[in-house]
Design a protein around this motif. Structure first.
Motif, PDB file in Angstrom:
ATOM      1  N   TYR A 253       0.800  -1.216   0.000  1.00 44.59           N
ATOM      2  CA  TYR A 253       0.000   0.000   0.000  1.00 44.59           C
ATOM      3  C   TYR A 253       0.836   1.271   0.000  1.00 44.59           C
ATOM      4  O   TYR A 253       0.280   2.370  -0.097  1.00 44.59           O
TER       5      TYR A 253
ATOM      6  N   TYR B 250       0.282   4.079  -2.454  1.00 41.13           N
ATOM      7  CA  TYR B 250      -0.959   4.835  -2.358  1.00 41.13           C
ATOM      8  C   TYR B 250      -0.922   5.896  -1.256  1.00 41.13           C
ATOM      9  O   TYR B 250      -1.809   6.740  -1.195  1.00 41.13           O
TER      10      TYR B 250
ATOM     11  N   LEU C 145      -6.606   6.854   3.455  1.00 39.33           N
ATOM     12  CA  LEU C 145      -6.256   5.441   3.476  1.00 39.33           C
ATOM     13  C   LEU C 145      -6.213   4.961   4.925  1.00 39.33           C
ATOM     14  O   LEU C 145      -5.492   5.516   5.749  1.00 39.33           O
TER      15      LEU C 145
ATOM     16  N   VAL D 108      -4.114  -0.123   6.979  1.00 45.24           N
ATOM     17  CA  VAL D 108      -4.471  -1.416   6.404  1.00 45.24           C
ATOM     18  C   VAL D 108      -3.718  -2.603   6.999  1.00 45.24           C
ATOM     19  O   VAL D 108      -4.159  -3.740   6.860  1.00 45.24           O
TER      20      VAL D 108
ATOM     21  N   ASN E 150      -8.990  -8.036   2.344  1.00 44.67           N
ATOM     22  CA  ASN E 150      -7.710  -7.464   1.955  1.00 44.67           C
ATOM     23  C   ASN E 150      -7.016  -8.410   0.995  1.00 44.67           C
ATOM     24  O   ASN E 150      -7.029  -9.630   1.185  1.00 44.67           O
TER      25      ASN E 150
ATOM     26  N   ALA F 291      -3.182  -8.098  -0.760  1.00 48.47           N
ATOM     27  CA  ALA F 291      -1.970  -7.280  -0.831  1.00 48.47           C
ATOM     28  C   ALA F 291      -0.842  -8.094  -1.431  1.00 48.47           C
ATOM     29  O   ALA F 291      -0.590  -9.221  -1.010  1.00 48.47           O
TER      30      ALA F 291
ATOM     31  N   THR G 244     -12.934  -1.271  -2.478  1.00 51.12           N
ATOM     32  CA  THR G 244     -11.651  -0.709  -2.850  1.00 51.12           C
ATOM     33  C   THR G 244     -11.798   0.806  -2.892  1.00 51.12           C
ATOM     34  O   THR G 244     -12.869   1.344  -2.615  1.00 51.12           O
TER      35      THR G 244
ATOM     36  N   MET H 174      -7.419   3.803  -6.550  1.00 49.90           N
ATOM     37  CA  MET H 174      -6.623   2.600  -6.762  1.00 49.90           C
ATOM     38  C   MET H 174      -7.038   1.965  -8.089  1.00 49.90           C
ATOM     39  O   MET H 174      -7.571   0.858  -8.138  1.00 49.90           O
TER      40      MET H 174
END
Length: 150
Positions: free
Chosen positions: A27, A30, A37, A40, A79, A81, A115, A119
C-alpha cells in the motif's frame, strides 16, 4: 526474488508481523495519493486468529496476503496485498482464485469487496477477474462477483 514460484499456504499466527510488513509495502504507493487510506496493516494477528488468511511465501518471506471474512450471505475479500516486487506476476489472481474456491467450498455463491477510487490498478484487476461495481460512497467502491461451480 528467487527463481522458484512463491507458494501459497494458510497463514499462521507467527506470520502476523511479516504479513503486516508486506501489506505496508503493497500500500506504500498509495500513501501520497490517498489521504483517507486506513491503517491497512493493523491487526494482522487478529485477522489470522478470527478470519481466513492466506499468505504467499518466497524464500521464507511473505510476499502477498489475502484476508477473507465469511458474512451471512456472501464471502468478503477484506484485503488482498501483493508486495510491489511481486506485482504483475499473477500472484493477485492466484490468491483471488483461492478466495473463490474457498467461498464455493463454504457454500457461498456471492463475493464482495471494497476498494478505493484512487486505486485504479486494483479496480482494473477486479474488473478483469469478473467483478462488477455495485455502489460508490465517497471514495469507496463496492464490488461484487457471483460465482458457481468451478
Amino acid at each position: 526474488m528467487n527463481t522458484t514460484s512463491p507458494y501459497i499456504r494458510e497463514a499462521q499466527l507467527a506470520d502476523a508481523e511479516a504479513l503486516a510488513k508486506c501489506i505496508d509495502a503493497a500500500y506504500a504507493k498509495y500513501a501520497d495519493r490517498i489521504s483517507d487510506l486506513p491503517p491497512v496493516s493493523e491487526g494482522c494477528a487478529e485477522e489470522i486468529t478470527n478470519n481466513q488468511v492466506w499468505v504467499a511465501v518466497d524464500a521464507g518471506t511473505i510476499v502477498a496476503g489475502l484476508v477473507l471474512i465469511p458474512k451471512t450471505a456472501f464471502m468478503k475479500v477484506a484485503n488482498l496485498a501483493v508486495h510491489p516486487d511481486y506485482g504483475g506476476k499473477g500472484l493477485g489472481g492466484k490468491l483471488m482464485d483461492i478466495s473463490e474456491r474457498e467461498a464455493l467450498r463454504q457454500g457461498f455463491k456471492e463475493m464482495r469487496l471494497s476498494t478505493h477510487c484512487q486505486m485504479p490498478e486494483n479496480i482494473q484487476l477486479y474488473t478483469h477477474l469478473g467483478w462488477q461495481e455495485i455502489s460508490r460512497a465517497g471514495n469507496t467502491i463496492s464490488m461484487r462477483k457471483f460465482i458457481c461451480c468451478q
